[in-house]
Structures are given as C-alpha cells and as structure tokens.
Design a protein around this motif. Structure first.
Motif, PDB file in Angstrom:
ATOM      1  N   MET A   1       0.821  -1.213   0.000  1.00 51.76           N
ATOM      2  CA  MET A   1       0.000   0.000   0.000  1.00 51.76           C
ATOM      3  C   MET A   1       0.851   1.258   0.000  1.00 51.76           C
ATOM      4  O   MET A   1       0.416   2.307  -0.459  1.00 51.76           O
ATOM      5  CB  MET A   1      -0.912   0.008   1.228  1.00 51.76           C
ATOM      6  N   ASP A  30       4.332   3.595  -3.880  1.00 55.14           N
ATOM      7  CA  ASP A  30       3.682   4.199  -5.034  1.00 55.14           C
ATOM      8  C   ASP A  30       4.660   4.471  -6.164  1.00 55.14           C
ATOM      9  O   ASP A  30       4.322   5.118  -7.152  1.00 55.14           O
ATOM     10  CB  ASP A  30       2.972   5.498  -4.629  1.00 55.14           C
ATOM     11  N   GLN A  62      -3.303  10.293   1.107  1.00 60.50           N
ATOM     12  CA  GLN A  62      -4.058   9.455   0.176  1.00 60.50           C
ATOM     13  C   GLN A  62      -3.874   7.978   0.491  1.00 60.50           C
ATOM     14  O   GLN A  62      -4.833   7.195   0.429  1.00 60.50           O
ATOM     15  CB  GLN A  62      -3.620   9.737  -1.266  1.00 60.50           C
ATOM     16  N   ARG A  63      -2.665   7.605   0.874  1.00 64.04           N
ATOM     17  CA  ARG A  63      -2.416   6.205   1.225  1.00 64.04           C
ATOM     18  C   ARG A  63      -3.154   5.833   2.513  1.00 64.04           C
ATOM     19  O   ARG A  63      -3.701   4.734   2.638  1.00 64.04           O
ATOM     20  CB  ARG A  63      -0.913   5.951   1.369  1.00 64.04           C
ATOM     21  N   GLN A  75      -5.935   7.198   3.591  1.00 62.00           N
ATOM     22  CA  GLN A  75      -7.354   7.088   3.262  1.00 62.00           C
ATOM     23  C   GLN A  75      -7.663   5.756   2.593  1.00 62.00           C
ATOM     24  O   GLN A  75      -8.663   5.097   2.928  1.00 62.00           O
ATOM     25  CB  GLN A  75      -7.772   8.234   2.336  1.00 62.00           C
ATOM     26  N   HIS A  76      -6.802   5.334   1.677  1.00 63.37           N
ATOM     27  CA  HIS A  76      -6.991   4.038   1.018  1.00 63.37           C
ATOM     28  C   HIS A  76      -6.939   2.906   2.037  1.00 63.37           C
ATOM     29  O   HIS A  76      -7.734   1.954   1.982  1.00 63.37           O
ATOM     30  CB  HIS A  76      -5.911   3.849  -0.045  1.00 63.37           C
ATOM     31  N   HIS A  77      -6.029   3.027   2.978  1.00 61.34           N
ATOM     32  CA  HIS A  77      -5.870   2.012   4.011  1.00 61.34           C
ATOM     33  C   HIS A  77      -7.123   1.915   4.879  1.00 61.34           C
ATOM     34  O   HIS A  77      -7.617   0.823   5.176  1.00 61.34           O
ATOM     35  CB  HIS A  77      -4.657   2.372   4.868  1.00 61.34           C
ATOM     36  N   GLU A 116     -10.152   2.765   4.122  1.00 59.96           N
ATOM     37  CA  GLU A 116     -11.307   2.305   3.350  1.00 59.96           C
ATOM     38  C   GLU A 116     -11.218   0.833   2.970  1.00 59.96           C
ATOM     39  O   GLU A 116     -12.246   0.157   2.845  1.00 59.96           O
ATOM     40  CB  GLU A 116     -11.445   3.137   2.071  1.00 59.96           C
ATOM     41  N   ASN A 117      -9.989   0.321   2.789  1.00 59.10           N
ATOM     42  CA  ASN A 117      -9.830  -1.017   2.230  1.00 59.10           C
ATOM     43  C   ASN A 117      -9.187  -2.030   3.172  1.00 59.10           C
ATOM     44  O   ASN A 117      -9.161  -3.226   2.851  1.00 59.10           O
ATOM     45  CB  ASN A 117      -8.994  -0.947   0.944  1.00 59.10           C
TER      46      ASN A 117
END
Length: 411
Positions: free
Chosen positions: A290, A293, A306-307, A309-311, A313-314
């Motif tokens: 994750m 990038d 952004q990372r 937030q991705h973490h 959410e997922n």
C-alpha cells in the motif's frame, strides 16, 4: 457515649478498611499492568499481589476492565484541568506531560485501556471515546484561549485534534524508543506553532536493526493446499488477535475460526508465538504494497494522506490489528515488541530522509527540523488512527494529515 454512636464506629471502621483494600488492589494492579501489560495479568495475579482473595477482589471490582479504568482515572486526575482558568499558557501541556512521565506506568496504563476497548462492543469503548472527545475539545479550547501565543494560521479545532492524537502517538513511540522524550516533543511542537524555532536540532535516532527473515512453515514452499491452509490460519489469527490481542487468544480459538484443529496449527507454525510472527510478516507485506507508489521520497511524503485514506477504506481490520498489537506489545517481553520498535525506527528514519530531501528541493521550509518533523508525523499518524477507531465520524485522518503537511511546505 450513646448507643447510636457506638453503632456508627464499626461502620466507619469497615468503610476505612474497604477504602484501604481498594487502594491496595488499585496499586497492585497498576504495578502489574505497567510491568507485564494488561492482557498478560489475571485478576488472581492482582489479588495475590494485593494481599486479598479472588472473591474478595470481586467485591470491589466486577471485572479486570473495571479495575484498569479505576487505575487510569486515578493517574489521570492531574490532566482534567489542562484548559482550566489556572492554566496561564500553552506550556501547561508540557507540564502535564512531565507529570505523566513522573507517574510510573502512566503511558502503559492509559494506552492499555485504549487498546483493549477498540471494539465498539467492548464495555469500555464508550468511556474511552468520551475521554477522547473531551481531550479534543479541551485542547481546541486551550488553543483558542491562548491564540495570542500562536501564529495566525493555526486552526484551533483542527490543531486540537492533532495535538490530542500526536500526544498519544508520542507516548506510544516512547514506550518502544526510550530516547524519545514526550514533554520535549510537545514543547518543540508548541514552539513551531508559536512561530519560534527550537535552538537545537533533535538528535537523530539510531538506525533500525535489520528485520529477521520472514517466518516460514514446514510446507510453505510445498503443496498449494498447504500454502492455502497456512493463509487461512494466518487470516483467522489476524482476526482473533485484532479482537482480543495476543495474550487472550488461544490456539484453540484460532483453529476454530480457521475451521481446523490445534494440531494443524502446530504442524504449520509450531506455536502461538510463531503464528504471531507470521501474522506480522503478512501485515508488513500488505503495508509495503500500500505504501509503495513508485515515487520519489518527497513524493511518498506528500502522498501519505491518500495512502492513509486508502488504508482506512480497504484494510480497516489491518488498522485495528496494528492498533491492538502496538498498544499491547509495549511490554519488553512481548513477542512483538522488537518488531514494533524496529518498525518505528525505520518509519521515522525514512520520513526524516524524505523531509531533508524535500528541503534540498525547496518544498519544505528550511527552518524545520527533519528528524523532529518525522517523529511528529509518525506520532500524529498513529494517534489519528487510534482516534478514528473511536470516532470515525469526528476524526478524518487524511484531512488532518494534509493540514499538517501543508504547514511543512514552503509558501
């Protein structure tokens, strides 16, 4: 002496005796929780250390969670008036941090309470959530009260959340890296908010030791069915460790969650400690995926929100597992302690390198201290994750991290 008076004396005596017993139990619990960690201590251990029977202890405290809360409330009394009329400047934060440092085991006990109550189903969850809400509001009010001490760009509400989160994060880091001093860390941050620059740069942390090779089982490179079974067991163990921590999770519970027997777990992993290492190895692999990038060091710095937030959410279970184990493994004899100590050193070192490189490129203010800002960024990130687990609607880690990183940038 009247009959009424003589009847009252034994009751008063019994009350005093009960108070002494309660105080002795709280003292014994505080010592054991701080020394061995909350989940590694039983009520029978506390009863023995407090010189009371197990049934006698239960007459004072209905559960271990109830006892931990009493311990933390006793130690935390000094923090209840940070933003009170008696505080004359933002240095009150630093004074409270010094008082906390002077209270043996304070950080371990506080973070132990935070770590055990992460699940919304836990009986202490709402109490900890309320404590966090009060802290956020108290810090924001203090920033508004002493706005004259800060530069005009400071958002009191956002900075109040960031301060509450980073303070917890710094206390957690200090339990793994003893050279980190929490009061001076808070003082440096307050100096930055006041447009001042600390006279001395932070001493760089020693580099992290090389990580041991990933744990491998007897048939990890063998049949596909064996690899699939290992993956199922690791996933089940991660779920159980996230819910109950390492100490309170048994191999039998993990086996049941994985739909197999304890002997199968022993065949693949040897024991619970090796299983924990396998879970941590898997988590590291997921986090690396994750975070990679493919960009430059400053690019990875700016893309952190952004990372995150991705973490969130997922991989919310991963967030909870990391929080549970980090708050539990502060005891030096915990099998994950060295893993997190090594990881903290590596993360802070990586961010310090990225910030220094960004300064060379002109995208970070030259007066900022790369090592301190890296320490604060890691503390802030971890603290925001804890707060988010208790108040996902009130705490937005990605936005709050963005605000901090914007402050780092040159105008």
């Amino acid at each position: 002496m009247t009959r009424q008076t003589t009847d009252e004396l034994p009751a008063a005596s019994r009350g005093a005796s009960a108070a002494r017993t309660r105080a002795a139990v709280i003292g014994a619990a505080a010592n054991l929780f701080a020394e061995r960690g909350y989940r590694a201590v039983s009520l029978r251990d506390i009863a023995a250390a407090g010189g009371i029977s197990h049934p006698g202890l239960l007459r004072h405290f209905a559960s271990k969670d109830d006892l931990l809360r009493a311990v933390v409330e006793q130690l935390d009394e000094v923090n209840r008036h940070v933003a009170s009329d008696g505080a004359t400047s933002l240095d009150a934060f630093v004074q409270v941090a010094r008082q906390n440092d002077a209270s043996p085991g304070y950080s371990r006990l506080l973070l132990g309470l935070v770590g055990i109550a992460l699940s919304p189903c836990h009986p202490e969850h709402q109490a900890v959530a309320a404590r966090y809400e009060m802290a956020r509001e108290g810090f924001a009010e203090a920033f508004r009260q002493f706005a004259a001490e800060m530069h005009s760009a400071v958002d009191a509400d956002a900075e109040g959340i960031r301060m509450a989160a980073a303070w917890d994060g710094a206390q957690l880091i200090a339990l793994y890296l003893p050279e980190v001093d929490v009061p001076s860390t808070l003082g440096r941050r307050l100096a930055t908010l006041g447009a001042a620059t600390p006279r001395e740069l932070m001493t760089p942390l020693p580099p992290a030791a090389s990580a041991p090779p990933a744990m491998s089982g007897a048939d990890s490179d063998g049949y596909a069915s064996g690899r699939a079974r290992r993956a199922e067991i690791v996933a089940a163990a991660a779920e159980r460790f996230a819910a109950d921590g390492y100490h309170l999770t048994s191999l039998r519970e993990v086996a049941a969650a994985a739909g197999t027997g304890p002997s199968t777990l022993v065949h693949h992993f040897g024991g619970k400690q090796q299983l924990l290492i396998a879970v941590l190895d898997q988590q590291e692999a997921e986090l690396a995926g994750m975070q990679d990038d493919g960009g430059s060091e400053p690019g990875r710095l700016w893309s952190l929100p952004q990372r995150v937030q991705h973490h969130l959410e997922n991989a919310s279970q991963c967030v909870r597992l990391q929080a549970t184990l980090r708050t539990e493994a502060v005891a030096a004899d915990h099998p994950a302690h060295e893993h997190f100590a090594r990881r903290y050193r590596a993360r802070i070192g990586d961010y310090a390198t990225a910030i220094a490189r960004a300064q060379e490129m002109g995208s970070v203010r030259g007066e900022r201290d790369p090592w301190f800002e890296a320490l604060w960024l890691v503390a802030l990130s971890d603290g925001l994750h804890l707060q988010w687990l208790y108040a996902p609607a009130a705490v937005d880690p990605a936005t709050l991290l963005t605000g901090y990183l914007d402050e780092l940038r040159t105008a």
